[in-house]
Design a protein around this motif. Sequence first.
Motif, PDB file in Angstrom:
ATOM      1  N   ALA A 240       0.827  -1.214   0.000  1.00 32.40           N
ATOM      2  CA  ALA A 240       0.000   0.000   0.000  1.00 32.40           C
ATOM      3  C   ALA A 240       0.855   1.255   0.000  1.00 32.40           C
ATOM      4  O   ALA A 240       0.479   2.275  -0.602  1.00 32.40           O
ATOM      5  N   TRP A 241       2.014   1.201   0.662  1.00 31.59           N
ATOM      6  CA  TRP A 241       2.834   2.415   0.738  1.00 31.59           C
ATOM      7  C   TRP A 241       3.363   2.831  -0.635  1.00 31.59           C
ATOM      8  O   TRP A 241       3.626   4.004  -0.879  1.00 31.59           O
ATOM      9  N   VAL A 242       3.501   1.849  -1.547  1.00 30.68           N
ATOM     10  CA  VAL A 242       3.958   2.191  -2.893  1.00 30.68           C
ATOM     11  C   VAL A 242       2.881   3.001  -3.614  1.00 30.68           C
ATOM     12  O   VAL A 242       3.177   3.965  -4.334  1.00 30.68           O
ATOM     13  N   GLN A 243       1.614   2.623  -3.413  1.00 27.75           N
ATOM     14  CA  GLN A 243       0.519   3.402  -3.999  1.00 27.75           C
ATOM     15  C   GLN A 243       0.517   4.814  -3.438  1.00 27.75           C
ATOM     16  O   GLN A 243       0.252   5.785  -4.155  1.00 27.75           O
ATOM     17  N   THR A 244       0.834   4.937  -2.161  1.00 26.97           N
ATOM     18  CA  THR A 244       0.930   6.273  -1.556  1.00 26.97           C
ATOM     19  C   THR A 244       2.008   7.100  -2.240  1.00 26.97           C
ATOM     20  O   THR A 244       1.839   8.305  -2.488  1.00 26.97           O
ATOM     21  N   GLU A 245       3.122   6.440  -2.590  1.00 24.72           N
ATOM     22  CA  GLU A 245       4.188   7.154  -3.283  1.00 24.72           C
ATOM     23  C   GLU A 245       3.756   7.573  -4.687  1.00 24.72           C
ATOM     24  O   GLU A 245       4.144   8.639  -5.167  1.00 24.72           O
ATOM     25  N   ARG A 246       2.956   6.753  -5.336  1.00 20.59           N
ATOM     26  CA  ARG A 246       2.429   7.143  -6.650  1.00 20.59           C
ATOM     27  C   ARG A 246       1.564   8.403  -6.514  1.00 20.59           C
ATOM     28  O   ARG A 246       1.597   9.300  -7.364  1.00 20.59           O
ATOM     29  N   GLU A 247       0.794   8.467  -5.451  1.00 16.69           N
ATOM     30  CA  GLU A 247      -0.036   9.646  -5.200  1.00 16.69           C
ATOM     31  C   GLU A 247       0.830  10.865  -4.883  1.00 16.69           C
ATOM     32  O   GLU A 247       0.511  11.988  -5.301  1.00 16.69           O
ATOM     33  N   GLN A 248       1.926  10.644  -4.152  1.00 14.54           N
ATOM     34  CA  GLN A 248       2.856  11.736  -3.871  1.00 14.54           C
ATOM     35  C   GLN A 248       3.427  12.295  -5.175  1.00 14.54           C
ATOM     36  O   GLN A 248       3.540  13.511  -5.345  1.00 14.54           O
ATOM     37  N   PHE A 249       3.782  11.390  -6.068  1.00 16.71           N
ATOM     38  CA  PHE A 249       4.306  11.801  -7.368  1.00 16.71           C
ATOM     39  C   PHE A 249       3.272  12.649  -8.099  1.00 16.71           C
ATOM     40  O   PHE A 249       3.582  13.727  -8.614  1.00 16.71           O
ATOM     41  N   ARG A 250       2.044  12.145  -8.138  1.00 19.17           N
ATOM     42  CA  ARG A 250       0.971  12.827  -8.874  1.00 19.17           C
ATOM     43  C   ARG A 250       0.607  14.172  -8.252  1.00 19.17           C
ATOM     44  O   ARG A 250       0.444  15.178  -8.955  1.00 19.17           O
TER      45      ARG A 250
END
Length: 328
Positions: A240-250
């Motif tokens: 799940a934390w990787v998805q959070t990083e994708r959101e941080q990128f976006r």
Amino acid sequence: MMWRPSLLLLMLLLRRGAQGKPSPDAGPHGQGRVHQAAPLSEAPHDDAHGNFQYDHEAFLGQEVAKEFDQLSPEESRARLGRIVDRMDRAGDGDGWVSLAELRAWIAHTQQRHIRDSVSAAWSTYDTDRDGRVGWEELRNATYGHYAPGEEFHDVEDAETYKKMLARDERRFRVADQNGDSMATREELTAFLHPEEFPHMRDIVIAETLEDLDKNKDGYVQVDEYIADLYSAEPGEEEPAWVQTEREQFRDFRDLNKDGRLDGSEVGHWVLPPAQDQPLVEANHLLHESDTDKDGRLSKAEILSNWNMFVGSQATNYGEDLTRHHDEL
């Protein structure tokens, strides 16, 4: 005579951020890449209650502040007087300490640990002991001595080493501001700690782009951004934390919302805008000490408020006795 790449190369590989697969609880992306200014002091800024420890550590640096704690008030004042003279001489030498001179001094003290680390390594690089480090000295100390045309012929993955060498030479040329191929201590410090120097900003961004931009299109795509932090094992579900990083990128990295990071956005990420802490503290010290409100400090004004700038253990002890007496 030919030497294999030195142990210092391995140290440099670690310094450059060679990473294994991080654990899922490793924290926010890029903690090893993002350069955040350290606080001037971990002490509370609590002047209202007579606690000047923050000011002491901001003005002197943490280690020197500890030394001043052991001094008598007389010696502390005397040493502060010598510091005042140094601040003025380093500026315009007009007999006054300006805001700019005070800020420059605070910034200087806060970088003492960096200068000390460079001094500790200086003899490793300055092999001819002439007080400067030439590019050839740095190259040979880092990668070992090779005859022309035989670079890295005796190591595995020679192409990787050649790329590292070329990258270091490029960084050295940027740090070498006068272009004489000889680095002063200041220039070597810029080479080893480029994140601390405004004129090295572009090289930090370029190196970060090169590290992450695997398809060599000049941008960092979201998958390249994630790959720098996480590599999935076959059949492994993405945490799940990787998805959070994708959101941080976006939401926070991709400022123009085109789905990728350009050089400007990479710079905003790895070298984020920060409050000028030395300037804030310099303004504070000037405001508290400028009794005639002329926007500058005389030596007398600083010494009259010496306990805010430096203090001493004896002063604190005396204040404790007074406070204890009042309580009684």
